[in-house]
Enzyme design. Structure first.
Site, PDB file in Angstrom:
ATOM      1  N   SER A 145       0.839  -1.263  -0.009  1.00 19.62           N
ATOM      2  CA  SER A 145       0.020  -0.088  -0.049  1.00 19.62           C
ATOM      3  C   SER A 145       0.946   1.405  -0.026  1.00 19.62           C
ATOM      4  O   SER A 145       2.247   1.289   0.200  1.00 19.62           O
ATOM      5  CB  SER A 145      -0.683   0.019   1.306  1.00 19.62           C
ATOM      6  OG  SER A 145      -1.568   1.327   1.504  1.00 19.62           O
ATOM      7  N   TYR A 158      -2.978  -1.818  10.243  1.00 20.59           N
ATOM      8  CA  TYR A 158      -3.083  -1.836   8.903  1.00 20.59           C
ATOM      9  C   TYR A 158      -1.664  -1.439   8.441  1.00 20.59           C
ATOM     10  O   TYR A 158      -1.023  -2.184   7.390  1.00 20.59           O
ATOM     11  CB  TYR A 158      -4.089  -0.808   8.171  1.00 20.59           C
ATOM     12  CG  TYR A 158      -4.167  -0.835   6.790  1.00 20.59           C
ATOM     13  CD1 TYR A 158      -5.038  -1.915   6.057  1.00 20.59           C
ATOM     14  CD2 TYR A 158      -3.655   0.127   5.933  1.00 20.59           C
ATOM     15  CE1 TYR A 158      -5.032  -1.889   4.669  1.00 20.59           C
ATOM     16  CE2 TYR A 158      -3.606  -0.006   4.539  1.00 20.59           C
ATOM     17  CZ  TYR A 158      -4.312  -0.912   4.067  1.00 20.59           C
ATOM     18  OH  TYR A 158      -4.567  -1.049   2.598  1.00 20.59           O
TER      19      TYR A 158
HETATM   20  N1  LIG Z   1      -8.438   0.691  -1.645  1.00 17.13           N
HETATM   21  C1  LIG Z   1      -7.577   1.077  -1.529  1.00 17.13           C
HETATM   22  O1  LIG Z   1      -7.608   2.502  -1.406  1.00 17.13           O
HETATM   23  C2  LIG Z   1      -6.093   0.379  -1.352  1.00 17.13           C
HETATM   24  C3  LIG Z   1      -4.897   0.967  -1.050  1.00 17.13           C
HETATM   25  C4  LIG Z   1      -3.750   0.294  -0.775  1.00 17.13           C
HETATM   26  C5  LIG Z   1      -3.786  -1.021  -0.709  1.00 17.13           C
HETATM   27  N2  LIG Z   1      -4.723  -1.535  -0.964  1.00 17.13           N
HETATM   28  C6  LIG Z   1      -4.789  -2.990  -0.922  1.00 17.13           C
HETATM   29  O2  LIG Z   1      -5.256  -3.876  -1.807  1.00 17.13           O
HETATM   30  C7  LIG Z   1      -5.837  -4.877  -1.487  1.00 17.13           C
HETATM   31  C8  LIG Z   1      -7.214  -5.417  -2.099  1.00 17.13           C
HETATM   32  O3  LIG Z   1      -8.484  -4.273  -1.447  1.00 17.13           O
HETATM   33  P1  LIG Z   1      -9.356  -3.733  -2.205  1.00 17.13           P
HETATM   34  O4  LIG Z   1      -9.239  -2.140  -1.867  1.00 17.13           O
HETATM   35  O5  LIG Z   1      -9.458  -4.190  -3.391  1.00 17.13           O
HETATM   36  O6  LIG Z   1     -10.518  -4.141  -1.231  1.00 17.13           O
HETATM   37  P2  LIG Z   1     -11.779  -4.910  -1.577  1.00 17.13           P
HETATM   38  O7  LIG Z   1     -12.539  -4.847  -0.096  1.00 17.13           O
HETATM   39  O8  LIG Z   1     -12.742  -4.216  -2.559  1.00 17.13           O
HETATM   40  O9  LIG Z   1     -11.454  -6.457  -1.919  1.00 17.13           O
HETATM   41  C9  LIG Z   1     -10.983  -7.235  -0.928  1.00 17.13           C
HETATM   42  C10 LIG Z   1     -11.502  -8.810  -1.462  1.00 17.13           C
HETATM   43  O10 LIG Z   1     -10.766  -9.587  -0.694  1.00 17.13           O
HETATM   44  C11 LIG Z   1     -11.922 -10.525   0.081  1.00 17.13           C
HETATM   45  N3  LIG Z   1     -11.481 -11.015   1.345  1.00 17.13           N
HETATM   46  C12 LIG Z   1     -11.748 -10.394   2.591  1.00 17.13           C
HETATM   47  N4  LIG Z   1     -11.349 -11.312   3.724  1.00 17.13           N
HETATM   48  C13 LIG Z   1     -10.951 -12.400   2.700  1.00 17.13           C
HETATM   49  C14 LIG Z   1     -10.253 -13.603   3.234  1.00 17.13           C
HETATM   50  N5  LIG Z   1     -10.123 -13.985   4.460  1.00 17.13           N
HETATM   51  N6  LIG Z   1      -9.687 -14.478   2.426  1.00 17.13           N
HETATM   52  C15 LIG Z   1     -10.006 -14.182   1.130  1.00 17.13           C
HETATM   53  N7  LIG Z   1     -10.609 -13.118   0.575  1.00 17.13           N
HETATM   54  C16 LIG Z   1     -11.019 -12.017   1.507  1.00 17.13           C
HETATM   55  C17 LIG Z   1     -13.218  -9.341   0.204  1.00 17.13           C
HETATM   56  O11 LIG Z   1     -14.319 -10.311   0.080  1.00 17.13           O
HETATM   57  C18 LIG Z   1     -13.065  -8.636  -1.196  1.00 17.13           C
HETATM   58  O12 LIG Z   1     -13.573  -9.100  -2.286  1.00 17.13           O
HETATM   59  C19 LIG Z   1      -5.827  -5.059  -0.050  1.00 17.13           C
HETATM   60  O13 LIG Z   1      -4.637  -5.785   0.582  1.00 17.13           O
HETATM   61  C20 LIG Z   1      -5.784  -3.775   0.375  1.00 17.13           C
HETATM   62  O14 LIG Z   1      -5.160  -3.591   1.625  1.00 17.13           O
HETATM   63  C21 LIG Z   1      -6.268  -1.085  -0.998  1.00 17.13           C
END
Ligand SMILES: NC(=O)c1ccc[n+]([C@@H]2O[C@H](COP(=O)([O-])OP(=O)(O)OC[C@H]3O[C@@H](n4cnc5c(N)ncnc54)[C@H](O)[C@@H]3O)[C@@H](O)[C@H]2O)c1
Length: 285
Positions: A145, A158
């Site tokens: 991230s 986080y």
């Molecule tokens: N959205 C942001 O701004 C952002 C920024 C930096 C990093 N990230 C990282 O990107 C990655 C994806 O996040 P996102 O933003 O797409 O979120 P999101 O919530 O849209 O997608 C995450 C997915 O992971 C699934 N999930 C949750 N718990 C789980 C588990 N125990 N086992 C398997 N699947 C599981 C959820 O059902 C969901 O479909 C994460 O690691 C997050 O930390 C996101």
């Protein structure tokens, strides 16, 4: 250097592929000819992901897996070996969002965040990377991230997991380069996904602000498709760290690298006034 055409016919395993960045990664690798294996903890999202990708002409497999549980990832490996074949592109991506002041975070919440965001990535690495080393080929894209480059206060669990994932990716980059395996840390900024809706942000007002910031079409956020395009191109090019979108991270990252103290003192001053680098952090929660 390498090219995205190298992904044609390769098997890409993406965790958390039912939503947000994971879903867009699945589509983007698929557009470049990869065979997609997507996992998610929610069966309905797995089904929808498979349907969407199949509709795009992408060969897609989907499995319902809780990536915080090692036995489930072991079972997943056996199933993929039997039904699809060796994994060429490994994407530990699934993660949950969390926000709260250090004094208000119950132990169970630390555990919840670390079990998925960090252990979930480690399980995938320890179970799938050795076979890549044996074949002397592959790609690993670890979703860290922007929080690992320029962290905000009010997000300790986080931030801990995202720093650790950056450390894991950079260590693997050094260890695996001579084995023909490319490793990138994916560092997204503020991306409109379900991360806030499905996460745990302390304080109703904070959660509401975060929802507004991370919503599609907000002034601050960008869509996850931008991240997926940069990620797939960056991985093919062998970038150790993929900052996306650059505009969210350039200033903070530069400041952090030139004067860590200045960056942290600005963060401290913001926090004293009920804010962090992303938005308001009000109340005692
Ligand atoms: N959205 C942001 O701004 C952002 C920024 C930096 C990093 N990230 C990282 O990107 C990655 C994806 O996040 P996102 O933003 O797409 O979120 P999101 O919530 O849209 O997608 C995450 C997915 O992971 C699934 N999930 C949750 N718990 C789980 C588990 N125990 N086992 C398997 N699947 C599981 C959820 O059902 C969901 O479909 C994460 O690691 C997050 O930390 C996101």
């Amino acid at each position: 250097m390498g090219n995205t055409s190298d992904f044609k016919g390769k098997v890409a395993l993406i965790s958390g592929a039912g939503s947000g960045i994971g879903l867009e990664l699945a589509m983007e690798f698929g557009r470049h000819g990869a065979i997609v294996v997507g996992t998610d903890i929610r069966q309905q999202r797995v089904d929808e992901m498979k349907k969407t990708l199949s509709g795009m002409g992408i060969v897609a497999h989907g499995y319902c897996v809780d990536h915080a549980v090692r036995e489930q990832v072991e079972r997943l490996r056996a199933t993929i070996e039997a039904e699809v074949g060796p994994v060429d592109i490994l994407c530990p991506n699934a993660g949950v969002g969390h926000g709260g002041r250090i004094e208000a975070i119950p132990h169970a919440e630390w555990q919840w965040v670390i079990d998925l965001n960090l252990w979930g990535a480690i399980y995938m690495v320890e179970l799938f990377v050795p076979a890549m080393v044996e074949r002397r080929s592959g790609w690993v894209l670890i979703t860290s991230s922007g929080a690992a480059l320029c962290p905000s206060p009010g997000m300790a669990p986080y931030n801990v997991t995202k720093f650790a994932k950056l450390g894991l990716a950079q260590t693997l980059y050094m260890e695996l380069k001579s084995q023909g395996i490319k490793v990138s840390a994916l560092c997204p900024g503020i991306i409109a996904t379900n991360i806030i809706r499905d996460g745990n942000i302390h304080g109703q007002q904070n959660a509401q602000h975060a929802l507004e910031i991370y919503t599609e079409g907000s002034r601050q956020s960008v869509p996850p498709s931008v991240v997926a395009r940069d990620a797939v191109a960056g991985l093919a090019a062998g970038k150790p760290v993929i900052r996306t979108p650059l505009k969210h991270l350039l200033l903070g990252d530069l400041m952090m690298r030139s004067s860590r103290k200045l960056f942290l003192d600005i963060g401290a001053a913001l926090f004293r006034r009920g804010r962090n680098f992303i938005g308001p952090v009000v109340g005692k929660e």
